[in-house]
Design an enzyme around this catalytic site. Structure first.
Site, mmCIF file in Angstrom:
data_model
loop_
_atom_site.group_PDB
_atom_site.id
_atom_site.type_symbol
_atom_site.label_atom_id
_atom_site.label_comp_id
_atom_site.label_asym_id
_atom_site.label_seq_id
_atom_site.Cartn_x
_atom_site.Cartn_y
_atom_site.Cartn_z
ATOM 1 N N LYS A 111 0.749 -1.875 0.889
ATOM 2 C CA LYS A 111 -0.448 -2.686 1.106
ATOM 3 C C LYS A 111 -0.289 -4.109 0.566
ATOM 4 O O LYS A 111 -0.992 -5.020 0.979
ATOM 5 C CB LYS A 111 -1.662 -2.000 0.506
ATOM 6 C CG LYS A 111 -1.977 -0.703 1.264
ATOM 7 C CD LYS A 111 -3.256 -0.061 0.825
ATOM 8 C CE LYS A 111 -3.628 1.113 1.716
ATOM 9 N NZ LYS A 111 -2.698 2.247 1.571
HETATM 10 C C1 LIG Z 1 -2.536 3.244 2.432
HETATM 11 C C2 LIG Z 1 -1.310 4.069 2.325
HETATM 12 C C3 LIG Z 1 -0.847 4.869 3.398
HETATM 13 C C4 LIG Z 1 -1.606 4.962 4.710
HETATM 14 O O1 LIG Z 1 -1.539 3.788 5.476
HETATM 15 P P1 LIG Z 1 -2.528 3.531 6.705
HETATM 16 O O2 LIG Z 1 -2.341 2.141 7.123
HETATM 17 O O3 LIG Z 1 -3.902 3.797 6.150
HETATM 18 O O4 LIG Z 1 -2.166 4.509 7.771
HETATM 19 C C5 LIG Z 1 0.329 5.563 3.237
HETATM 20 N N1 LIG Z 1 1.020 5.531 2.071
HETATM 21 C C6 LIG Z 1 0.599 4.794 1.020
HETATM 22 C C7 LIG Z 1 1.386 4.822 -0.235
HETATM 23 C C8 LIG Z 1 -0.571 4.036 1.100
HETATM 24 O O5 LIG Z 1 -0.977 3.304 0.049
#
Ligand SMILES: *Cc1c(COP(=O)(O)O)cnc(C)c1O
Length: 453
Positions: A111
């Protein structure tokens, strides 16, 4: 470039306004009016660029209301906080298998790619418009930490993050509460994540309060997040040997469908990627959708991969818009039916480039162990879900979405290894600063009122 809403009832906006607005006023999500196309010559020309230069070149097609030098500076600032020189390194595990590591940013989860950039875009907008901004969000983990680190100490901004007290992982709590920055307010809500979200919805529905404090929501639907995520797919694809480029399947640990959507959009910009695998944990609404055509909510069951514990995937609406022939009236119809009944059955839509897998909680430790034994690679529980159903006939690039050190208990139980990361170790000696707040809109409003910039 203009941006339109998936629901068709919002006037088209330029990039900066669409980013500042977040959710479109008609309840839809912003998308580029048309997807720009990259020719093979253009792709060749991009191949030599480093990550920040590639990101800037990619965004030239979208952020047409920000001049190139300004945008390049925003991008440069966003990726200096990453600790790996390649930003998103590709690690080979076998001839037909690589891992794209997306956890070298400040909070050790993918993120950061989007939220570092979004934080700097907000800062730029505050300066350009001579306004302050107050960012507000509720989190059960990674998003809150990444959003906070995107805005840490930025002039003109304050960030308020709500989380359920005692119900986020201890290291995630430290990432949010040990920053020492005086524009960060973490509210430990006495209640569940749902209580926090309900209170938040009330606050955003209060137009007077919202406008007065120039509140902006931090969530996974901001247009800039999806576009920022396209860049690491592009960067990985450009680095693959030619023979593998057209046979590659990206395997994506999936919750809200934001990550995999970005890859799919890039494919639709002319980058010849063979396909994507949507890898879910036991919360498998998207697995069921892509294998049966049925989109049906179920209860969320907490898992070892908590950032994927989602049933209704907010970014899915963007995919729907394309899958339904870019017809906003059909998007509205599907979303209305889905909201009323909790399900929708698709008679036909093109899901040819998607495959799907799911991984029960009981399987996660065993997968971590087998990946460790076969490849000597330490995968976190989210990344482990992407190793659940390997394909041998194609070249797989598994997206590693979090650093294993964020989940020490699961790793210790699975392989007896205690993964560490210096940034997390440093947090352990810092004081936790959090503000206990009741899970009521009034209490939260009063807290913000007293501290907003
Ligand atoms: C947010 C997140 C996901 C999921 O990603 P999306 O974009 O919501 O599909 C997967 N793994 C981790 C470690 C995350 O922080």
């Amino acid at each position: 470039m203009n941006f339109i809403s998936t629901r068709g009832d919002t006037p088209a906006l330029g990039f900066s306004d669409a980013v500042a607005t977040g959710l479109a006023p008609d309840g839809g999500l912003f998308l580029p009016e048309t997807l720009p196309q990259f020719s093979s010559d253009e792709l060749k020309a991009l191949a030599g660029l480093d990550y920040p230069a590639l990101c800037t070149a990619f965004f030239r097609r979208f952020a047409t209301d920000i001049d190139e030098a300004t945008f390049a500076a925003i991008v440069a600032k966003s990726y200096t906080s990453f600790t790996h020189p390649e930003i998103a390194p590709l690690v080979p595990l076998a001839d037909n298998l690589q891992v794209l590591e997306l956890f070298h940013g400040p909070t050790l989860a993918f993120k950061d790619f989007a939220l570092q950039l979004l934080g700097n875009l907000y800062e730029h907008q505050c300066a350009a418009r001579g306004q302050t901004i107050n960012v507000l969000g509720a989190t059960s983990g990674d998003t809150g930490a990444a959003a906070i680190h995107g805005l840490l100490g930025k002039p003109g901004t304050a960030i308020f993050i709500l989380y359920p007290d005692g119900r986020v992982a201890p290291l995630q709590e430290r990432q949010m509460t040990c920053t020492g920055a005086d524009n960060v307010y973490t509210m430990a809500i006495e209640g569940s994540f749902d209580d926090a979200q309900t209170a938040l919805k009330d606050i955003f529905a209060d137009q007077t309060f919202r406008l007065h404090h120039r509140l902006s929501a931090v969530n996974s639907i901001n247009l800039a997040r999806v576009l920022a995520q396209c860049v690491y797919y592009l960067s990985a694809w450009l680095r693959l040997p030619t023979a593998q480029q057209e046979n590659v399947e990206f395997v994506v640990p999936t919750g809200n469908f934001g990550n995999v959507l970005a890859g799919w959009m890039l494919q639709n910009m002319g980058v010849p990627i063979r396909g994507f695998k949507v890898a879910t944990n036991q919360n498998d609404i998207l697995y069921r959708l892509f294998t049966t055509g049925e989109y049906k909510v179920d209860q969320v069951a907490p898992s070892l991969a908590p950032s994927m514990d989602i049933q209704v995937a907010s970014n899915f609406e963007r995919f729907l818009y394309f899958a339904l022939g870019r017809d906003p009236s059909r998007v509205r119809e599907v979303m209305t039916t889905f909201k009323a009944t909790g399900e929708y059955r698709f008679e036909s839509f093109d899901r040819s480039t998607f495959s799907a897998s799911r991984c029960s909680d009981a399987e996660i430790p065993g997968i971590i162990k087998s990946v460790y034994e076969r490849f000597g690679y330490v995968a976190d529980p989210h990344t482990a879900c992407a190793f659940a159903a390997p394909d041998s006939d194609r070249h797989s690039v598994v997206l590693a979405t979090a650093h294993p050190a964020k989940f020490p208990d699961t790793l210790r139980a699975a392989i007896g290894v205690d993964p560490r990361h210096p940034s997390l170790e440093a947090l352990k000696s810092r004081p936790i600063v959090k503000h206990p707040v009741a899970a009521s809109a009034d209490a939260i409003r009063a807290f913000i009122e007293a501290r907003a910039v």
